[in-house]
Design an enzyme around this catalytic site. Structure first.
Site, mmCIF file in Angstrom:
data_model
loop_
_atom_site.group_PDB
_atom_site.id
_atom_site.type_symbol
_atom_site.label_atom_id
_atom_site.label_comp_id
_atom_site.label_asym_id
_atom_site.label_seq_id
_atom_site.Cartn_x
_atom_site.Cartn_y
_atom_site.Cartn_z
ATOM 1 N N ASN A 30 -6.171 -5.236 7.534
ATOM 2 C CA ASN A 30 -5.939 -5.591 6.133
ATOM 3 C C ASN A 30 -7.044 -6.555 5.730
ATOM 4 O O ASN A 30 -7.213 -7.590 6.372
ATOM 5 C CB ASN A 30 -4.568 -6.261 5.970
ATOM 6 C CG ASN A 30 -4.340 -6.807 4.553
ATOM 7 O OD1 ASN A 30 -3.608 -7.754 4.367
ATOM 8 N ND2 ASN A 30 -4.964 -6.213 3.556
ATOM 9 N N GLY A 31 -7.770 -6.200 4.694
ATOM 10 C CA GLY A 31 -8.843 -7.071 4.228
ATOM 11 C C GLY A 31 -10.075 -6.272 3.909
ATOM 12 O O GLY A 31 -10.030 -5.039 3.831
ATOM 13 N N GLY A 55 0.836 -1.199 0.000
ATOM 14 C CA GLY A 55 0.000 0.000 0.000
ATOM 15 C C GLY A 55 0.862 1.236 0.000
ATOM 16 O O GLY A 55 1.783 1.345 0.814
ATOM 17 N N TYR A 86 1.089 -12.502 -7.036
ATOM 18 C CA TYR A 86 1.492 -11.132 -7.311
ATOM 19 C C TYR A 86 1.831 -10.311 -6.074
ATOM 20 O O TYR A 86 2.819 -9.574 -6.065
ATOM 21 C CB TYR A 86 0.369 -10.407 -8.079
ATOM 22 C CG TYR A 86 0.558 -8.909 -8.124
ATOM 23 C CD1 TYR A 86 1.463 -8.343 -9.016
ATOM 24 C CD2 TYR A 86 -0.142 -8.069 -7.262
ATOM 25 C CE1 TYR A 86 1.664 -6.964 -9.036
ATOM 26 C CE2 TYR A 86 0.054 -6.703 -7.289
ATOM 27 C CZ TYR A 86 0.957 -6.155 -8.173
ATOM 28 O OH TYR A 86 1.153 -4.807 -8.188
HETATM 29 P P1 AMP Z 1 -2.832 -5.177 -16.623
HETATM 30 O O1 AMP Z 1 -1.883 -4.276 -17.265
HETATM 31 O O2 AMP Z 1 -4.094 -4.468 -16.182
HETATM 32 O O3 AMP Z 1 -3.141 -6.411 -17.399
HETATM 33 O O4 AMP Z 1 -2.183 -5.646 -15.246
HETATM 34 C C1 AMP Z 1 -1.292 -6.712 -15.211
HETATM 35 C C2 AMP Z 1 -0.028 -6.308 -14.547
HETATM 36 O O5 AMP Z 1 -0.310 -5.662 -13.304
HETATM 37 C C3 AMP Z 1 0.850 -7.488 -14.251
HETATM 38 O O6 AMP Z 1 2.145 -7.137 -14.650
HETATM 39 C C4 AMP Z 1 0.767 -7.694 -12.750
HETATM 40 O O7 AMP Z 1 2.050 -7.954 -12.216
HETATM 41 C C5 AMP Z 1 0.226 -6.397 -12.210
HETATM 42 N N1 AMP Z 1 -0.904 -6.581 -11.265
HETATM 43 C C6 AMP Z 1 -1.708 -7.628 -11.121
HETATM 44 N N2 AMP Z 1 -2.607 -7.430 -10.138
HETATM 45 C C7 AMP Z 1 -2.384 -6.203 -9.644
HETATM 46 C C8 AMP Z 1 -2.976 -5.404 -8.596
HETATM 47 N N3 AMP Z 1 -3.985 -5.861 -7.861
HETATM 48 N N4 AMP Z 1 -2.452 -4.175 -8.383
HETATM 49 C C9 AMP Z 1 -1.435 -3.710 -9.120
HETATM 50 N N5 AMP Z 1 -0.837 -4.413 -10.110
HETATM 51 C C10 AMP Z 1 -1.284 -5.637 -10.397
#
Ligand code: AMP
Length: 477
Positions: free
Chosen positions: A107-108, A33, A278
């Site tokens: 958290n949650g 965060g 992730y």
């Molecule tokens: P996108 O560009 O929207 O397809 O997001 C995919 C990318 O964002 C990947 O490289 C992931 O590592 C990262 N990602 C996935 N989930 C999250 C999240 N909840 N918050 C921020 N980044 C994310």
């Protein structure tokens, strides 16, 4: 729009410089965060709180620690979507009485907070934020008063009395049974630290100790030092020693008598699998599983499921690197660096509009031409959410001379938004919820595209006790 907080929490008990330790721990939870940070600290008589918008290092400066003295603390870092991006929702939350206070870091995400908030408002509770976490705090307060607690007593002795602490713990137990959703909580009074994990253990929470003679064993009775935190990497950051995870459905109470465990609900373990995919740091171990090891394994299984002839395997930093190494190991295709990430910018998700998000990728990631030119490239990312990153990445790799680009993803297709604490966009923005595989491949411009299967993921973990709601739509709550 509902709440979609991604957060990190910490609690410190018994350390001379609890606020400073919280600061270090929160800094190593910063990936969880980046929007606000806060620390509440008790000197045994009074709780002081400092919180503000920004990174941990923006919110806390040297001088602040001179006033934040005390040996019990809770801290919080928060990431929120646009709707909730205000100081009012920054944590920890605190409730002060005439002669006592409570601070809470969560958290949650709750699923029944609207109903509970209405009930509390009907009984006269007031709220200073729109956060579901404040509902937990006010519920504890209400239960405590119902139990005959004396937080408002003018008599300090009584305030610290065993009975009073017991009433407070009972209020936390009652509250934990009433709230539903995902919650990893660090709660403190002037003289006690409490950790709570929801019955599904969706968000992580672990316990650390410090290797001082007084704290070598749990349950000693003469004042130990403890840390509760979202991820074990934060324990390492304060040179602590990992003890164990808080169990799903468990409350741990830490006071002058040491650490006591209360099982308030049956353990129905369903840890969020996206923590491993992730969210968490690779140097953390959650519920006995190393995050990095899980990423290697997902990459290995992905290589078995979706092989392709190529000259180099590269990973998208940072969360795709483990899977890329696993893929290389299992396939025999050499591993290369291929992509470099700018260390000084935040996560792409923070950019508010689609256009900004798309252009942020060029700033955030670049290809290393000498690793890629004229080569058939396998690129591994941990997830595709909107498809923004992958489309730009393929462009960047081709621009750097890649002959072929084979996109491999170490998690299944994200088809459902999360309502339990991972920030995902709405369903219509999730590329996999409204496109077939071949359409996505075309959209991102890759020569081939494959995701790990749900079965493959199960194989990679050797277990199935996870919430995989974002992939299969089945949520435990
Ligand atoms: P996108 O560009 O929207 O397809 O997001 C995919 C990318 O964002 C990947 O490289 C992931 O590592 C990262 N990602 C996935 N989930 C999250 C999240 N909840 N918050 C921020 N980044 C994310």
């Amino acid at each position: 729009m509902g709440f979609r907080d991604e957060c990190g929490v910490v609690g410190i008990y018994g350390a001379e410089n609890a606020a400073a330790l919280s600061y270090f721990a929160l800094t190593s939870l910063q990936h969880r965060g980046q929007e606000s940070a806060g620390i509440a600290v008790s000197d045994g008589n009074k709780i002081k709180l400092r919180k503000d918008m920004g990174l941990v290092s923006d919110v806390f400066k040297q001088g602040h620690f001179e006033t934040l003295n005390g040996n019990i603390a809770v801290g919080h870092v928060r990431y929120a979507t646009a709707g909730g991006r205000t100081i009012d929702n920054a944590q920890p939350f605190m409730n002060s009485f005439k002669n006592g206070s409570i601070a809470l870091a969560h958290n949650g995400q709750l699923v029944n907070h609207t109903k509970l908030r209405e009930m509390l408002e009907d009984h006269g509770s007031t709220f200073s934020s729109s956060s579901d976490s404040e509902v937990i705090l006010k519920l504890i307060v209400r239960k405590y008063i119902e139990n005959g607690g004396h937080l408002g007593t003018p008599n300090e002795e009584e305030n610290n009395s065993e009975l009073n602490q017991q009433r407070f713990v009972e209020a936390v137990v009652q509250t934990a049974k009433l709230i539903s959703g995902s919650f990893a909580l660090c709660i403190m009074t002037e003289n006690m630290l409490i950790g709570v994990r929801d019955p599904n253990g969706i968000r992580p929470l672990c316990i650390g100790g410090f290797d001082t003679p007084a704290s070598q064993a749990l349950n000693h009775r003469d004042g130990g030092q403890f840390i509760l935190t979202s991820e074990s990497c934060a324990i390492d950051s304060v040179n602590g020693r990992f003890v164990r995870d808080v169990e799903p459905g468990e409350i741990v109470v830490i006071n002058k008598d040491g650490l006591r465990s209360i099982k308030y609900a049956e353990d129905k373990k369903r840890t969020c699998i996206f923590e491993y995919v992730y969210f968490a740091r690779p140097d953390s171990v959650i519920d006995g599983i190393s995050v990095q090891e899980a990423r290697y394994r997902m990459g290995e299984v992905l290589a078995e499921e979706s092989p392709v002839d190529a000259d180099v395997v590269i990973g998208v930093p940072d969360s795709g690197l483990g899977a890329a190494q696993g893929y290389a190991r299992a396939s025999g295709v050499p591993y290369g660096m291929g992509i470099i990430k700018n260390k000084y910018i935040g996560r792409t998700f923070i950019a508010p509009t689609q256009k900004e998000r798309e252009n942020m990728v060029f700033v955030k990631l670049n290809a290393i031409r000498s690793d890629l030119e004229g080569k058939r490239v396998i690129v591994i990312d941990d997830s595709i959410v909107r498809g923004t990153t992958s489309r730009r990445l393929v462009q960047i790799l081709r621009r750097a001379g890649a002959k072929e680009v084979h996109f491999r993803v170490s998690s299944p297709q994200v088809k459902f938004p999360c309502h339990l604490g991972i920030d995902t966009p709405s369903k219509n923005e999730l590329i996999s919820s409204n496109h077939e595989l071949e359409e996505i491949r075309k959209e991102i411009g890759a020569d081939s595209l494959a995701f790990i299967s749900l079965e493959g993921m199960k194989k990679a973990f050797g277990a199935d006790s996870f919430c995989k709601g974002c992939f299969n739509g089945e949520y435990p709550v």
